[in-house]
Design a protein around this motif. Structure first.
Motif, PDB file in Angstrom:
ATOM      1  N   ALA A 201      46.311  43.757  31.308  1.00  0.00           N
ATOM      2  CA  ALA A 201      45.779  43.660  29.926  1.00  0.00           C
ATOM      3  C   ALA A 201      46.415  44.583  28.879  1.00  0.00           C
ATOM      4  CB  ALA A 201      44.266  43.862  29.899  1.00  0.00           C
ATOM      5  N   THR A 202      47.115  45.728  29.427  1.00  0.00           N
ATOM      6  CA  THR A 202      47.718  46.319  28.231  1.00  0.00           C
ATOM      7  C   THR A 202      49.058  46.375  27.883  1.00  0.00           C
ATOM      8  OG1 THR A 202      46.357  48.133  28.907  1.00  0.00           O
ATOM      9  CG2 THR A 202      48.023  49.128  27.823  1.00  0.00           C
ATOM     10  N   VAL A 203      49.188  45.773  26.748  1.00  0.00           N
ATOM     11  CA  VAL A 203      50.702  45.629  26.186  1.00  0.00           C
ATOM     12  C   VAL A 203      50.825  46.608  24.824  1.00  0.00           C
ATOM     13  CG1 VAL A 203      52.536  44.166  25.454  1.00  0.00           C
ATOM     14  CG2 VAL A 203      50.923  43.433  27.271  1.00  0.00           C
ATOM     15  N   ASN A 204      51.807  47.390  24.707  1.00  0.00           N
ATOM     16  CA  ASN A 204      52.187  48.222  23.644  1.00  0.00           C
ATOM     17  C   ASN A 204      50.898  48.919  23.038  1.00  0.00           C
ATOM     18  OD1 ASN A 204      53.613  49.007  21.276  1.00  0.00           O
ATOM     19  ND2 ASN A 204      53.119  47.372  19.983  1.00  0.00           N
ATOM     20  N   GLY A 205      50.206  49.635  24.129  1.00  0.00           N
ATOM     21  CA  GLY A 205      49.156  50.295  23.766  1.00  0.00           C
ATOM     22  C   GLY A 205      47.818  49.546  23.336  1.00  0.00           C
ATOM     23  N   LYS A 206      47.714  48.437  23.510  1.00  0.00           N
ATOM     24  CA  LYS A 206      46.778  47.369  22.849  1.00  0.00           C
ATOM     25  C   LYS A 206      46.130  46.793  24.086  1.00  0.00           C
ATOM     26  CE  LYS A 206      49.183  46.705  18.519  1.00  0.00           C
ATOM     27  NZ  LYS A 206      49.844  45.588  17.678  1.00  0.00           N
ATOM     28  N   MET A 207      44.817  46.447  23.993  1.00  0.00           N
ATOM     29  CA  MET A 207      44.035  45.633  25.123  1.00  0.00           C
ATOM     30  C   MET A 207      42.971  45.071  24.317  1.00  0.00           C
ATOM     31  SD  MET A 207      42.719  46.807  28.789  1.00  0.00           S
ATOM     32  CE  MET A 207      42.018  48.217  28.284  1.00  0.00           C
ATOM     33  N   ALA A 487      63.404  23.923  42.100  1.00  0.00           N
ATOM     34  CA  ALA A 487      64.462  24.176  41.221  1.00  0.00           C
ATOM     35  C   ALA A 487      64.113  23.315  39.790  1.00  0.00           C
ATOM     36  CB  ALA A 487      65.970  24.127  41.719  1.00  0.00           C
ATOM     37  N   SER A 488      64.248  22.028  40.119  1.00  0.00           N
ATOM     38  CA  SER A 488      64.177  20.876  38.986  1.00  0.00           C
ATOM     39  C   SER A 488      62.816  21.098  38.233  1.00  0.00           C
ATOM     40  CB  SER A 488      64.423  19.739  39.578  1.00  0.00           C
ATOM     41  OG  SER A 488      63.198  19.283  40.681  1.00  0.00           O
ATOM     42  N   THR A 489      61.727  21.410  39.138  1.00  0.00           N
ATOM     43  CA  THR A 489      60.511  21.442  38.303  1.00  0.00           C
ATOM     44  C   THR A 489      60.495  22.812  37.764  1.00  0.00           C
ATOM     45  OG1 THR A 489      59.307  20.549  40.366  1.00  0.00           O
ATOM     46  CG2 THR A 489      57.963  21.942  38.863  1.00  0.00           C
ATOM     47  N   TYR A 490      60.826  24.087  38.142  1.00  0.00           N
ATOM     48  CA  TYR A 490      61.060  24.905  37.154  1.00  0.00           C
ATOM     49  C   TYR A 490      61.632  24.769  36.104  1.00  0.00           C
ATOM     50  CZ  TYR A 490      61.584  29.974  35.983  1.00  0.00           C
ATOM     51  OH  TYR A 490      61.470  31.172  35.086  1.00  0.00           O
ATOM     52  N   THR A 491      62.990  24.331  36.058  1.00  0.00           N
ATOM     53  CA  THR A 491      63.896  23.977  34.909  1.00  0.00           C
ATOM     54  C   THR A 491      63.089  22.968  33.907  1.00  0.00           C
ATOM     55  OG1 THR A 491      65.729  24.004  36.264  1.00  0.00           O
ATOM     56  CG2 THR A 491      65.957  22.981  34.195  1.00  0.00           C
ATOM     57  N   ARG A 492      62.165  22.135  34.517  1.00  0.00           N
ATOM     58  CA  ARG A 492      61.595  21.233  33.699  1.00  0.00           C
ATOM     59  C   ARG A 492      60.533  22.176  32.628  1.00  0.00           C
ATOM     60  NH1 ARG A 492      59.648  18.164  37.284  1.00  0.00           N
ATOM     61  NH2 ARG A 492      57.456  18.390  37.017  1.00  0.00           N
ATOM     62  N   HIS A 493      60.133  23.116  33.092  1.00  0.00           N
ATOM     63  CA  HIS A 493      58.943  23.855  32.601  1.00  0.00           C
ATOM     64  C   HIS A 493      59.475  25.076  32.085  1.00  0.00           C
ATOM     65  CE1 HIS A 493      55.765  21.245  33.776  1.00  0.00           C
ATOM     66  NE2 HIS A 493      55.892  21.360  34.922  1.00  0.00           N
ATOM     67  N   GLU A 494      60.559  25.640  32.205  1.00  0.00           N
ATOM     68  CA  GLU A 494      60.977  26.973  31.823  1.00  0.00           C
ATOM     69  C   GLU A 494      61.060  27.225  30.312  1.00  0.00           C
ATOM     70  OE1 GLU A 494      64.946  30.253  32.907  1.00  0.00           O
ATOM     71  OE2 GLU A 494      64.974  27.982  32.866  1.00  0.00           O
ATOM     72  N   LYS A 495      61.823  26.391  29.594  1.00  0.00           N
ATOM     73  CA  LYS A 495      61.779  26.740  28.246  1.00  0.00           C
ATOM     74  C   LYS A 495      60.286  26.845  27.613  1.00  0.00           C
ATOM     75  CE  LYS A 495      64.055  25.044  23.991  1.00  0.00           C
ATOM     76  NZ  LYS A 495      64.981  24.188  23.453  1.00  0.00           N
ATOM     77  N   ALA A 496      59.449  25.773  27.786  1.00  0.00           N
ATOM     78  CA  ALA A 496      58.125  25.918  27.154  1.00  0.00           C
ATOM     79  C   ALA A 496      57.491  27.247  27.537  1.00  0.00           C
ATOM     80  CB  ALA A 496      57.345  24.574  27.623  1.00  0.00           C
ATOM     81  N   MET A 497      57.570  27.484  28.931  1.00  0.00           N
ATOM     82  CA  MET A 497      56.765  28.762  29.380  1.00  0.00           C
ATOM     83  C   MET A 497      57.405  30.054  28.739  1.00  0.00           C
ATOM     84  SD  MET A 497      54.294  27.819  31.285  1.00  0.00           S
ATOM     85  CE  MET A 497      54.378  26.436  30.145  1.00  0.00           C
ATOM     86  N   GLN A 498      58.485  30.189  28.647  1.00  0.00           N
ATOM     87  CA  GLN A 498      59.229  31.487  28.033  1.00  0.00           C
ATOM     88  C   GLN A 498      58.989  31.569  26.497  1.00  0.00           C
ATOM     89  OE1 GLN A 498      61.696  33.668  29.827  1.00  0.00           O
ATOM     90  NE2 GLN A 498      60.791  34.866  28.177  1.00  0.00           N
ATOM     91  N   THR A 499      58.842  30.352  25.906  1.00  0.00           N
ATOM     92  CA  THR A 499      58.632  30.300  24.431  1.00  0.00           C
ATOM     93  C   THR A 499      57.236  30.655  24.428  1.00  0.00           C
ATOM     94  OG1 THR A 499      60.137  28.401  24.183  1.00  0.00           O
ATOM     95  CG2 THR A 499      58.310  28.868  22.455  1.00  0.00           C
ATOM     96  N   TYR A 500      56.153  30.199  25.025  1.00  0.00           N
ATOM     97  CA  TYR A 500      54.825  30.317  25.154  1.00  0.00           C
ATOM     98  C   TYR A 500      54.429  31.923  25.225  1.00  0.00           C
ATOM     99  CZ  TYR A 500      50.081  30.981  26.239  1.00  0.00           C
ATOM    100  OH  TYR A 500      48.725  31.412  26.375  1.00  0.00           O
ATOM    101  N   TYR A 501      55.058  32.497  26.460  1.00  0.00           N
ATOM    102  CA  TYR A 501      54.539  33.865  26.604  1.00  0.00           C
ATOM    103  C   TYR A 501      55.327  34.666  25.666  1.00  0.00           C
ATOM    104  CZ  TYR A 501      52.406  32.467  30.968  1.00  0.00           C
ATOM    105  OH  TYR A 501      51.458  32.008  31.917  1.00  0.00           O
ATOM    106  N   ASP A 502      56.608  34.247  25.219  1.00  0.00           N
ATOM    107  CA  ASP A 502      57.197  35.469  24.097  1.00  0.00           C
ATOM    108  C   ASP A 502      56.361  35.374  22.762  1.00  0.00           C
ATOM    109  OD1 ASP A 502      59.246  35.946  25.671  1.00  0.00           O
ATOM    110  OD2 ASP A 502      60.702  34.403  24.645  1.00  0.00           O
ATOM    111  N   LYS A 503      55.768  34.019  22.322  1.00  0.00           N
ATOM    112  CA  LYS A 503      55.059  34.297  21.344  1.00  0.00           C
ATOM    113  C   LYS A 503      53.568  35.103  21.385  1.00  0.00           C
ATOM    114  CE  LYS A 503      52.403  31.151  18.462  1.00  0.00           C
ATOM    115  NZ  LYS A 503      51.905  29.549  18.150  1.00  0.00           N
ATOM    116  N   VAL A 504      53.046  34.911  22.784  1.00  0.00           N
ATOM    117  CA  VAL A 504      51.886  35.657  23.257  1.00  0.00           C
ATOM    118  C   VAL A 504      52.261  37.428  23.172  1.00  0.00           C
ATOM    119  CG1 VAL A 504      50.425  36.497  24.989  1.00  0.00           C
ATOM    120  CG2 VAL A 504      50.834  34.209  24.865  1.00  0.00           C
ATOM    121  N   GLU A 506      54.563  38.536  21.309  1.00  0.00           N
ATOM    122  CA  GLU A 506      54.839  38.932  19.652  1.00  0.00           C
ATOM    123  C   GLU A 506      53.401  39.228  19.196  1.00  0.00           C
ATOM    124  OE1 GLU A 506      56.762  35.538  17.876  1.00  0.00           O
ATOM    125  OE2 GLU A 506      58.279  35.690  18.799  1.00  0.00           O
ATOM    126  N   PHE A 507      52.505  38.836  19.437  1.00  0.00           N
ATOM    127  CA  PHE A 507      51.098  39.109  19.141  1.00  0.00           C
ATOM    128  C   PHE A 507      51.160  40.549  19.107  1.00  0.00           C
ATOM    129  CE2 PHE A 507      46.890  39.771  19.905  1.00  0.00           C
ATOM    130  CZ  PHE A 507      46.178  39.552  18.653  1.00  0.00           C
TER     131      PHE A 507
END
Length: 511
Positions: A201-207, A487-504, A506-507
């Motif tokens: 729950a703790t990221v960058n001193g925030k929770m 491998a193929s299933t991961y590749t299918r989801h990888e970009k969307a997952m990375q984009t989503y969690y990167d956005k989280v 950033e917050f």
């Protein structure tokens, strides 16, 4: 009998000690204590099955003296100073199904709920506050109600106890306060589970979301496995507890014990849900996650200010193949037609159609009281014997705590939440799995040992806490259903997952 009576007396002693610290002269406190004595006398009697047995004052005193000779590991106290909030109201909003996490109106005779009632009473008296009846709503009604209040600028709630998935999503809208800005809460204390409060729950001193032992639902909705002891003996499956203790309870052992257990009970020549199986499981996202976590495989973590996907590994691929084999290649496993709800999972066990069954602890308490055969409780299996620890996880339906940005009474919020959490750790949680479960449900003392193991091994990661219905958790079924296609299933989801969690992420780094 001696074990349960001993614990009931110890629980009485814990509550008495807590109350003596804050309730020395008030008649209301004296009356509450007398009521508690009455309640616990009933618990002791019911636990032993001898309804006319009583405990004398001398017996109680002797037992308490014996207990206090041994250092109590739960004797850690909070460090909140003595404060007086002048009768201020502590206001909360909570999921309707788990209102008992924060509020009980009166004594009911239920050991767990009464422990919550007396916890609240003690904290009210300690800080001169009134813990008001929580506004209880369905989880999908709670979120819009909180947002409406915040958008109106209303200081209406001091604490939000919302569904974990939804609260993780809501936090990203900036509607919750940083817990590290709240005084008196001490996340190094044992009532704050390390895996969530100090890690996920703790990221960058925030929770913005967290959980403590104030939330009984975080214990109740922890995944475990239940087994029928009578049928286990009939099928020659023995030594299950020793397997767990010896570190031999693995997914391969689960498969080997259950794959040959199948009986065409109704004689129709077809495998259906009326037949008898060794195991039942399904494509419930949180259940599948409990396997991944149990096998010491996480989804994504935050390292060096970046989200690192830790799911794309050879081990994760092997886990998916193993779960495919368990669900779709083992003749002894039943996967219900829908296979996604908790009802799909525990109903076959309740109806006597399976030997082993994954189950949340809450359903052991609520659904198996009248189960005909003796049964036991064990943790989710490990990946292999080289894995040193068992791991368990909680379903996303449990409450998680947040503070609205409109809440202003920081001192009261911090003091009350910290004190409630500490009190719960000392008395309510032990009441839950030592009295409620052992007396009413789990029918052997070894299961109590196993439940303690399950609860002490709960883990979570950043990806689960902030899944928000969009992350990896509800994609896991795609991996398990597709044999050899990791491998193929991961590749299918990888970009969307990375984009989503990167956005989280950033917050958490926004100013």
């Amino acid at each position: 009998m001696q074990f349960r009576r001993r614990y009931a007396i110890l629980f009485f002693d814990k509550v008495t000690e807590e109350r003596e610290k804050t309730m020395k002269t008030n008649m209301r406190k004296t009356l509450a204590l007398l009521l508690l004595i009455s309640m616990l006398t009933s618990v002791v009697s019911c636990a032993g099955g001898q309804t006319e047995e009583t405990t004398s004052a001398d017996d109680t005193t002797a037992a308490v003296e014996t207990e206090t000779e041994t250092e109590d590991p739960r004797n850690v106290q909070d460090e909140v100073p003595e404060l007086d909030f002048g009768g201020a109201a502590f206001r909360s909003i909570v999921q309707e199904s788990t209102i008992y996490d924060i509020y009980m109106e009166e004594e009911t005779g239920d050991g767990l709920k009464d422990a919550v009632f007396y916890r609240n009473l003690a904290i009210e008296d300690r800080f001169n506050v009134v813990i008001e009846e929580a506004l209880a709503l369905l989880y999908n009604e709670l979120s819009p109600r909180v947002k409406k209040s915040i958008q109106a600028g209303d200081d209406e709630f001091d604490l939000v106890l919302g569904q974990m998935e939804q609260s993780g999503k809501d936090a990203q809208e900036g509607i919750f306060r940083n817990w590290y800005d709240i005084p008196y809460v001490d996340f190094e204390k044992p009532w704050w589970p390390k895996s969530i409060a100090r890690d996920a729950a703790t990221v960058n001193g925030k929770m913005y979301n967290t959980v403590s032992d104030l939330c009984v639902s975080y214990a109740e909705q922890t995944w475990s496995i239940v087994f029928d002891k009578v049928e286990a003996a009939n099928y020659g499956v023995d030594g299950i507890y020793d397997m767990v203790r010896n570190g031999e309870w693995t997914v391969d052992r689960l498969i080997s014990l259950t794959e040959s257990i199948y009986t065409d009970t109704n004689g129709d020549g077809m495998k259906d849900e009326d037949d008898y199986y060794g195991y039942v499981s399904g494509m419930n996202g949180c259940l599948l996650l409990s396997y991944f976590y149990g096998f010491d495989q996480r989804l994504a973590v935050v390292e060096d200010q970046a989200v690192q996907m830790v799911l794309n590994t050879e081990k994760a691929a092997a886990i998916c193949d193993k779960l495919y084999a368990l669900h779709y290649q083992s003749a002894g496993t039943m996967v219900p037609k829908s296979g996604t709800s908790n009802l799909d999972l525990y109903t076959p066990f309740v109806e006597g159609n399976t030997l082993f069954c994954p189950i949340q602890l809450q359903y052991i308490y609520s659904q198996l009281r009248d189960y005909e055969n003796d049964y036991g409780v064990i943790p989710t299996p490990k990946w292999d014997e080289a894995q040193t620890e068992y791991y368990s996880t909680c379903d996303a339906g449990a409450n998680i705590m947040a503070i609205p940005v409109t809440a202003t009474n920081d001192e009261m919020i911090g003091a009350v939440v910290e004190a409630l959490s500490a009190y719960s750790w000392r008395t309510v949680l032990p009441a839950y799995y030592e009295i409620a479960l052992s007396a009413k449900s789990a029918r052997d003392e070894e299961s109590v040992e196993m439940i303690d193991l399950v609860l002490s091994s709960r883990v979570i990661d950043f990806a689960y806490l902030y899944d928000g219905w969009t992350g990896w958790v509800f994609k896991l079924a795609d991996f398990v259903k597709a044999e050899g296609a990791f491998a193929s299933t991961y590749t299918r989801h990888e970009k969307a997952m990375q984009t989503y969690y990167d956005k989280v992420l950033e917050f958490f780094y926004e100013e």
